[in-house]
Scaffold this motif. Structure first.
Motif, short mmCIF file in Angstrom:
data_model
loop_
_atom_site.label_atom_id
_atom_site.label_comp_id
_atom_site.label_asym_id
_atom_site.label_seq_id
_atom_site.Cartn_x
_atom_site.Cartn_y
_atom_site.Cartn_z
N SER A 1 9.27 1.71 -9.56
CA SER A 1 8.31 1.62 -8.46
C SER A 1 7.14 0.74 -8.88
CB SER A 1 7.81 3.00 -8.06
OG SER A 1 7.19 3.64 -9.16
N LYS A 2 6.47 0.15 -7.91
CA LYS A 2 5.36 -0.74 -8.22
C LYS A 2 4.03 -0.10 -7.86
CE LYS A 2 5.69 -3.28 -3.85
NZ LYS A 2 6.10 -4.53 -3.23
N PRO A 3 2.95 -0.54 -8.47
CA PRO A 3 1.63 0.01 -8.14
C PRO A 3 1.25 -0.39 -6.72
CG PRO A 3 1.41 -1.87 -9.60
CD PRO A 3 2.87 -1.57 -9.51
N LEU A 4 0.58 0.51 -6.02
CA LEU A 4 0.23 0.29 -4.63
C LEU A 4 -1.23 0.68 -4.38
CD1 LEU A 4 3.38 2.06 -3.15
CD2 LEU A 4 3.07 -0.41 -3.32
N LEU A 5 -1.86 -0.02 -3.45
CA LEU A 5 -3.20 0.38 -3.01
C LEU A 5 -3.08 1.50 -1.99
CD1 LEU A 5 -5.19 -2.92 -2.28
CD2 LEU A 5 -5.45 -1.39 -4.24
N ASP A 6 -4.09 2.33 -1.91
CA ASP A 6 -4.17 3.30 -0.83
C ASP A 6 -4.36 2.54 0.49
OD1 ASP A 6 -4.83 6.14 0.24
OD2 ASP A 6 -6.52 4.90 0.88
N SER A 7 -3.62 2.94 1.53
CA SER A 7 -3.67 2.20 2.80
C SER A 7 -5.08 2.14 3.37
CB SER A 7 -2.73 2.85 3.81
OG SER A 7 -1.38 2.74 3.40
N ARG A 8 -5.81 3.25 3.34
CA ARG A 8 -7.16 3.25 3.88
C ARG A 8 -8.07 2.32 3.07
NH1 ARG A 8 -10.02 6.54 7.37
NH2 ARG A 8 -8.32 8.07 7.50
N THR B 1 0.83 -1.20 0.00
CA THR B 1 0.00 0.00 0.00
C THR B 1 0.87 1.26 0.00
OG1 THR B 1 -0.23 0.45 2.40
CG2 THR B 1 -1.62 -1.29 1.46
N ARG B 2 0.19 2.37 -0.19
CA ARG B 2 0.87 3.67 -0.15
C ARG B 2 0.20 4.55 0.90
NH1 ARG B 2 0.55 4.79 -4.97
NH2 ARG B 2 2.71 4.58 -5.68
N GLN C 1 3.95 1.16 2.31
CA GLN C 1 3.74 0.56 3.61
C GLN C 1 2.98 -0.75 3.44
OE1 GLN C 1 4.74 1.07 6.79
NE2 GLN C 1 3.65 -0.83 7.23
N HIS C 2 3.48 -1.81 3.99
CA HIS C 2 2.81 -3.10 3.87
C HIS C 2 1.78 -3.27 4.97
CE1 HIS C 2 6.32 -4.98 1.39
NE2 HIS C 2 5.76 -3.93 0.84
N VAL C 3 0.69 -3.92 4.60
CA VAL C 3 -0.43 -4.17 5.51
C VAL C 3 -0.69 -5.67 5.55
CG1 VAL C 3 -2.90 -3.83 5.92
CG2 VAL C 3 -1.48 -1.92 5.10
N LEU C 4 -0.77 -6.23 6.74
CA LEU C 4 -1.12 -7.63 6.90
C LEU C 4 -2.62 -7.77 7.06
CD1 LEU C 4 1.64 -8.72 9.44
CD2 LEU C 4 1.51 -9.36 7.03
#
Length: 279
Positions: free
Chosen positions: A170-177, A71-72, A78-81
């Motif tokens: 850079s790689k594509p990331l999901l929004d953290s929220r 995520t971003r 930032q990684h989310v488990l």
């Protein structure tokens, strides 16, 4: 077995992302370490979970579903488990599919940059290494070592693949929220992964303002002081506690890290209770 003698490792990787061993072998190693529960948390994919669960049933290890999502937050990765998610949730699976597609495109772009540097790496060989899982820089690093352009995996990152080096993409990331919402919708719990390795404390502070369910307090790269600090944060905020070794097997040319982190069963039970309440 008494509760205080039971432990878990809720952060493990397999060949479905950037680990060295198939999901069943990961769980076999968990059983050999005497773990009562484990979670396969491959990057941006749930592909290996069913194999891991089948191995767990055979070996007497409880295998909770899991995933580590890229995520971003405030421009920083930032990684989310996500623990305990339903494997068939359509929205979560669509989001993961987008991330996997982005990973594949990124790998192709990195290979092109390496080719421009006159390094004869072949994209087809890189994808074969990922075994139709989540392809990443680790697979490219392995190939670079194989064809003799670096001595170690870490050497490839230092020379070519990490941020600021000539082949970095850079790689594509999901929004953290957004990620937190997807995990919740899929019946799971969201945790800030390895906050101790986040370079800017303000990022962790900002992440704590998001509706996470908990923190990865215990991690193989956390110091004892960091783990105590994060444990205090969880107590103060009423957050769940998780932990794991983040073991990738032998892919980096070192001994597997499984066994270095053992999550106490009291934390496991609270996670199970929270999942039951969510459903």
């Amino acid at each position: 077995m008494e509760n205080d003698a039971k432990y878990a490792d809720f952060h493990l990787h397999s060949t479905c992302s950037d680990g060295s061993d198939p999901p069943a072998t990961v769980i076999e190693r968990a059983a050999a370490h005497g773990l009562a529960a484990a979670t396969l948390t491959d990057h941006d994919t749930l592909a290996g979970v069913q194999e891991a669960q089948a191995a767990g049933e055979r070996l007497g290890v409880e295998v909770l579903t899991g995933v580590e999502i890229s995520t971003r937050f405030r421009g920083v990765e930032q990684h989310v488990l996500g623990l305990g998610v339903r494997l068939d949730d359509p929205d979560l699976n669509r989001a993961l599919a987008r991330l996997l597609s982005g990973r594949a495109e990124r790998a192709s772009q990195i290979v092109t940059r390496l080719n421009d540097l006159r390094i004869p790496i072949e994209v087809e060989r890189v994808f074969r290494r990922s075994a139709e899982g989540a392809v990443g820089r680790m697979h490219i690093a392995q190939e670079l070592v194989e064809i003799g352009f670096a001595k170690t995996v870490q050497d490839t990152f230092d020379k070519y693949l990490k941020s600021g080096r000539p082949a970095f993409v850079s790689k594509p990331l999901l929004d953290s929220r957004e990620c937190i919402g997807l995990i919740k919708q899929a019946g799971g719990l969201s945790f800030i992964a390895h906050p101790g390795i986040v370079r800017r404390k303000a990022i962790v502070a900002g992440l704590l303002d998001l509706p996470f369910d908990g923190l990865e307090v215990f991690h193989s790269k956390h110091s004892s002081a960091q783990s105590e600090q994060f444990l205090d944060v969880c107590r103060e905020r009423g957050l769940l506690v998780t932990g794991g070794s983040d073991c990738h097997g032998t892919i980096k040319g070192q001994s597997p890290e499984m066994g270095k982190v053992k999550l106490a069963w009291e934390h496991v039970e609270r996670i199970y209770d929270a999942l039951a309440a969510r459903r």
